[in-house]
Design a protein around this motif. Sequence first.
Motif, PDB file in Angstrom:
ATOM      1  N   VAL A 111       9.018   8.913   9.035  1.00 37.58           N
ATOM      2  CA  VAL A 111      10.280   8.438   8.542  1.00 37.58           C
ATOM      3  C   VAL A 111      10.808   9.104   7.352  1.00 37.58           C
ATOM      4  CG1 VAL A 111      11.431   6.402   7.697  1.00 37.58           C
ATOM      5  CG2 VAL A 111       9.773   6.220   9.336  1.00 37.58           C
ATOM      6  N   ASP A 153      12.714  -2.228   6.772  1.00 34.13           N
ATOM      7  CA  ASP A 153      11.740  -1.012   7.036  1.00 34.13           C
ATOM      8  C   ASP A 153      12.127  -0.503   8.498  1.00 34.13           C
ATOM      9  OD1 ASP A 153      10.484  -1.771   4.805  1.00 34.13           O
ATOM     10  OD2 ASP A 153       8.278  -2.286   5.933  1.00 34.13           O
ATOM     11  N   LYS A 204      13.598   4.790  -4.739  1.00 32.23           N
ATOM     12  CA  LYS A 204      14.616   4.073  -5.265  1.00 32.23           C
ATOM     13  C   LYS A 204      14.757   3.992  -6.579  1.00 32.23           C
ATOM     14  CE  LYS A 204      16.690  -0.522  -4.480  1.00 32.23           C
ATOM     15  NZ  LYS A 204      18.095   0.099  -4.769  1.00 32.23           N
ATOM     16  N   PHE A 242       8.709  22.793  -5.098  1.00 30.70           N
ATOM     17  CA  PHE A 242       8.947  22.523  -6.709  1.00 30.70           C
ATOM     18  C   PHE A 242       8.998  23.338  -7.670  1.00 30.70           C
ATOM     19  CE2 PHE A 242       6.785  19.328  -3.549  1.00 30.70           C
ATOM     20  CZ  PHE A 242       7.817  18.230  -3.679  1.00 30.70           C
ATOM     21  N   ARG A 264       5.867  10.963  -3.249  1.00 32.28           N
ATOM     22  CA  ARG A 264       5.514  10.956  -1.700  1.00 32.28           C
ATOM     23  C   ARG A 264       4.049  11.777  -1.439  1.00 32.28           C
ATOM     24  NH1 ARG A 264      11.226  12.106  -1.635  1.00 32.28           N
ATOM     25  NH2 ARG A 264      12.342  10.571  -0.235  1.00 32.28           N
ATOM     26  N   THR A 265       3.704  12.594  -2.488  1.00 35.07           N
ATOM     27  CA  THR A 265       2.491  13.162  -2.248  1.00 35.07           C
ATOM     28  C   THR A 265       1.541  12.891  -3.473  1.00 35.07           C
ATOM     29  OG1 THR A 265       3.618  15.027  -1.119  1.00 35.07           O
ATOM     30  CG2 THR A 265       1.141  15.207  -1.429  1.00 35.07           C
ATOM     31  N   ARG A 303      -0.625  19.215   0.126  1.00 33.40           N
ATOM     32  CA  ARG A 303      -0.352  20.229  -0.640  1.00 33.40           C
ATOM     33  C   ARG A 303      -0.608  21.692  -0.105  1.00 33.40           C
ATOM     34  NH1 ARG A 303       0.706  18.052  -6.644  1.00 33.40           N
ATOM     35  NH2 ARG A 303       1.320  15.989  -5.901  1.00 33.40           N
ATOM     36  N   LYS A 321      15.198   2.523   9.370  1.00 32.20           N
ATOM     37  CA  LYS A 321      15.146   3.829   9.656  1.00 32.20           C
ATOM     38  C   LYS A 321      14.248   4.320  10.980  1.00 32.20           C
ATOM     39  CE  LYS A 321      16.806   6.504   7.651  1.00 32.20           C
ATOM     40  NZ  LYS A 321      16.673   7.372   6.222  1.00 32.20           N
ATOM     41  N   ASP A 365       4.535  21.360  -0.635  1.00 33.22           N
ATOM     42  CA  ASP A 365       4.278  20.448  -0.005  1.00 33.22           C
ATOM     43  C   ASP A 365       4.650  20.556   1.499  1.00 33.22           C
ATOM     44  OD1 ASP A 365       2.927  19.383  -2.192  1.00 33.22           O
ATOM     45  OD2 ASP A 365       4.181  17.550  -2.411  1.00 33.22           O
ATOM     46  N   ALA A 412       7.482   2.859   3.651  1.00 31.01           N
ATOM     47  CA  ALA A 412       7.751   2.531   4.814  1.00 31.01           C
ATOM     48  C   ALA A 412       9.248   3.146   5.384  1.00 31.01           C
ATOM     49  CB  ALA A 412       8.035   1.028   5.310  1.00 31.01           C
ATOM     50  N   LEU A 413      10.112   3.368   4.341  1.00 29.13           N
ATOM     51  CA  LEU A 413      11.241   4.148   4.492  1.00 29.13           C
ATOM     52  C   LEU A 413      11.304   5.344   4.062  1.00 29.13           C
ATOM     53  CD1 LEU A 413      13.554   0.704   3.336  1.00 29.13           C
ATOM     54  CD2 LEU A 413      13.517   1.871   5.622  1.00 29.13           C
ATOM     55  N   ASP A 414      10.407   5.683   3.415  1.00 25.84           N
ATOM     56  CA  ASP A 414      10.233   7.125   2.751  1.00 25.84           C
ATOM     57  C   ASP A 414      11.501   7.091   1.521  1.00 25.84           C
ATOM     58  OD1 ASP A 414       9.380   9.782   2.158  1.00 25.84           O
ATOM     59  OD2 ASP A 414      11.493  10.393   3.304  1.00 25.84           O
ATOM     60  N   LEU A 415      11.650   5.952   1.050  1.00 25.60           N
ATOM     61  CA  LEU A 415      12.773   5.947   0.049  1.00 25.60           C
ATOM     62  C   LEU A 415      12.061   5.863  -1.410  1.00 25.60           C
ATOM     63  CD1 LEU A 415      15.771   5.234  -0.376  1.00 25.60           C
ATOM     64  CD2 LEU A 415      14.970   2.616  -0.102  1.00 25.60           C
ATOM     65  N   GLN A 440      -0.027  15.267   6.113  1.00 23.55           N
ATOM     66  CA  GLN A 440       0.696  15.542   4.922  1.00 23.55           C
ATOM     67  C   GLN A 440      -0.172  16.429   3.911  1.00 23.55           C
ATOM     68  OE1 GLN A 440       1.981  12.087   2.668  1.00 23.55           O
ATOM     69  NE2 GLN A 440       3.675  13.294   1.824  1.00 23.55           N
ATOM     70  N   LYS A 480       0.743  -1.167  -0.042  1.00 28.26           N
ATOM     71  CA  LYS A 480       0.127  -0.087  -0.177  1.00 28.26           C
ATOM     72  C   LYS A 480       1.026   1.288   0.097  1.00 28.26           C
ATOM     73  CE  LYS A 480      -3.873   2.030   2.598  1.00 28.26           C
ATOM     74  NZ  LYS A 480      -3.265   3.452   2.475  1.00 28.26           N
ATOM     75  N   ASP A 481       0.521   2.304  -0.856  1.00 26.34           N
ATOM     76  CA  ASP A 481       1.338   3.585  -0.854  1.00 26.34           C
ATOM     77  C   ASP A 481       2.572   3.525  -1.759  1.00 26.34           C
ATOM     78  OD1 ASP A 481      -0.895   4.864   0.284  1.00 26.34           O
ATOM     79  OD2 ASP A 481      -0.150   4.729   2.163  1.00 26.34           O
ATOM     80  N   THR A 507      14.329   9.847   4.542  1.00 27.21           N
ATOM     81  CA  THR A 507      15.236   9.362   3.941  1.00 27.21           C
ATOM     82  C   THR A 507      15.555   9.932   2.702  1.00 27.21           C
ATOM     83  OG1 THR A 507      14.768   7.062   4.558  1.00 27.21           O
ATOM     84  CG2 THR A 507      16.070   7.131   2.728  1.00 27.21           C
ATOM     85  N   GLU A 538       8.897  13.195  -9.193  1.00 27.48           N
ATOM     86  CA  GLU A 538       9.161  12.622  -7.865  1.00 27.48           C
ATOM     87  C   GLU A 538       8.275  13.288  -6.630  1.00 27.48           C
ATOM     88  OE1 GLU A 538      13.222  12.463  -6.626  1.00 27.48           O
ATOM     89  OE2 GLU A 538      12.692  12.463  -4.287  1.00 27.48           O
ATOM     90  N   ARG A 539       7.526  14.352  -7.215  1.00 32.55           N
ATOM     91  CA  ARG A 539       6.716  15.133  -5.943  1.00 32.55           C
ATOM     92  C   ARG A 539       5.573  14.128  -5.854  1.00 32.55           C
ATOM     93  NH1 ARG A 539       3.560  20.792  -6.594  1.00 32.55           N
ATOM     94  NH2 ARG A 539       2.951  21.078  -4.483  1.00 32.55           N
ATOM     95  N   SER A 540       4.943  13.305  -6.856  1.00 28.38           N
ATOM     96  CA  SER A 540       3.815  12.455  -6.788  1.00 28.38           C
ATOM     97  C   SER A 540       4.134  11.103  -5.958  1.00 28.38           C
ATOM     98  CB  SER A 540       3.274  12.334  -8.006  1.00 28.38           C
ATOM     99  OG  SER A 540       2.853  13.438  -8.852  1.00 28.38           O
TER     100      SER A 540
END
Lengths: 261, 436
Positions: free
Chosen positions: B134, B163, A116, B177, A253-254, B115, B166, B127, A111-114, B113, A87-88, B136, A249-251
């Motif tokens: 978390v 997971d 990749k 942006f 995370r948000t 915009r 972090k 944003d 989960a890691l806000d990563l 969170q 999810k997400d 990264t 990349e914005r989309s």
Amino acid sequence: MSRFTLFIFALVLSLPSVAEVDVEALIISSEKVAYYSGQDGRSDARMMIVDAQGRKQMRQFTILRRDIKDNGDQQMMVFFSRPTDVKDTVFRVEKHADITVDDDRWLYLPALDLVKRISAGDKRTSFVGSHFFYEDVSGRAISEDDFELVDETSENYILKATPKSADSVEFSYYHVSISKQSKLPVKIDFFNQEGVNYRRVEAVKIDNIQGFPTVLRSKVSDLVNGGYTLMEFRNISYDLGLPDDVFSERSLRTPPRQWLN
Amino acid sequence: MKKSLSPISVLAMILLLVSLNTRAQTTEDEWDMGDWSEEEEASPLFAGFVDISVGNRFTSDPAIDGAKTLRDIRLQVQWEKLLSESSLTVTSDLYYDGVLDQVKLNVREFAWQGRLDSIAQWGKNFDLKLGQQVLTWGTGDYLFLNDLFPKDYQSFFAGRNDDYLKAPSLSAKLSGFFDWGNMDFVITPEFAADNYINGDYFSFFSASFGTNIAPGFDVKSPYLPESPEYALRYYKSIGSSEIAIYGYDGFHKSPSSLTSEGQAYFSKLNVYGASVVSPAFAGLIKAEFAYYASKDDSQGSEPLIPNDQSRYLVGYEQEVIKDLTASIQWYLEHTHDYSELKLNSLTPEYDPNRSRIVVTQQFIYRLMQQTLTINAFNFYSTSDHDGFLKLRADYSPVDQWQVAAGINLFYGDDNHTFYNQFEDASNLYASFKYFY
């Protein structure tokens, strides 16, 4: 001499109608219908993955797509909502039609806000654990194969496609049935070196959406061990006017919720 | 956070929550895949999992009683509320830690969170994410140069899922942006330390004692930093390449400094750096640099405080055969003012090298329709002659459950080097996770 001319004339006339089909034009229009409807599009999708033992997995996601150019570069975002452990998660692709340039791909792991970056990799590997390959989802470039018309039914043209670079794929050739009416590829059978048909991708349900023939249900089957994946699309719309900055990349995370619901 | 709940009551709560949230599943024909989740949003339910993990060390550790390195019974609850332009997300773990015999609550996310369009016209480029979260950034795999957000090395060493590498922090992140690039600015008002190795689960080498110790210590006020942490990133895509510039104003993330009375604390740290990632050959190449300015020891003459360092990383990743991705990284940690360090050192025999070099190798192999993932990651230091091998297999043939097993193996020649000090922490673990 005149008899010989007549003979050639008769031969041309007696050739089956397949010879009149412009294969090049057919595959270009088929690619456009299958992957480039409208300037952009969105769809909810879900897959049921059934393995050879009958065990099931579900994936649910929303796809946003934007064409830079018809039959050319595309931008794609895939937002996963199910199952819980993905999810997400968001998958982002910048697809390059030039087959000498690798697609750019990113994966966002919440989960890691990563974010990749993913190395290019083999496009004929499973798309999120399903029997679909990445290439089935994003489209295999028609310039990768040589096509010839081998058969024709009242509804479909049947083309044989042979890879130009045989080392890069697991199949020896495939047969694709293209609907005469819609130009959608409706069935693709893949054959291995022994001539065994081991894999099938088929459009099970097609409908017309905003004037574009659209696959609503498709199925890919592993004909050797019996596993298969069903993919169903809902809430499809085209020409939404998706802005360029949605595919960024914005989309990841948000998520751009305006276009997802 | 520690609560006085018994493990039995935690288990009972977990079972109750799971049973409440289970839906009946029926299948009529093969296209009946059950409800679409959009139809379920009318009655927002939580999601999450239950996880049971067990791990033991291979050999006994003279500094710590007992073989247990991991004993978790964990419930994760995820809850999300979508608002018109934003969302509120909660991800929280309640778990019984059987190694310490404590029940703990770990709020991984409790954040708003959104915009900022709705606030003002200028807001359309911004944003904001506020709350426990978390964070990264950076390019390294398991090696962090410009990412100064908190890590949880106890979880990393014990074999919890990646997971948990972090750790969360209570922060505000503002992202902008623009055509000229993107900016992230993060403020963490109250310093968020790493979950560093403190002796609770694993012992570590103490230069003063000349051996491994396991005091299980926490740094407490007044030795905790009192100013906020600030982190900044600028990043931009140029063609298929991505560049980034980073800055950090805060503190060393583990208490690697000592006061003259021998009290461990987090000394001041500023970090400046940059990175680039780009497709190259058939894969991805990356490079990152960071300068660590240790503000309490800028001359390098304070023996109890880390010196300035320059850190460099170069890496390459490629899918070598179908479903098998390999990567290598070369990492250098260069200590500045090394002669000052040597001149003032109280324990010269245990000093790190002027240049510490680590080479990592990773193989990720996805098998059986991606239901089985084998991950092998090895850190090897060519300067310290020590290393850390992580081997892990994850298997999940259905959506409802996953099993995982792995080893964490520390090896080397000397008992004081970076990885080999944890030789007795080497462990074997397994876990079972059920999604409800």
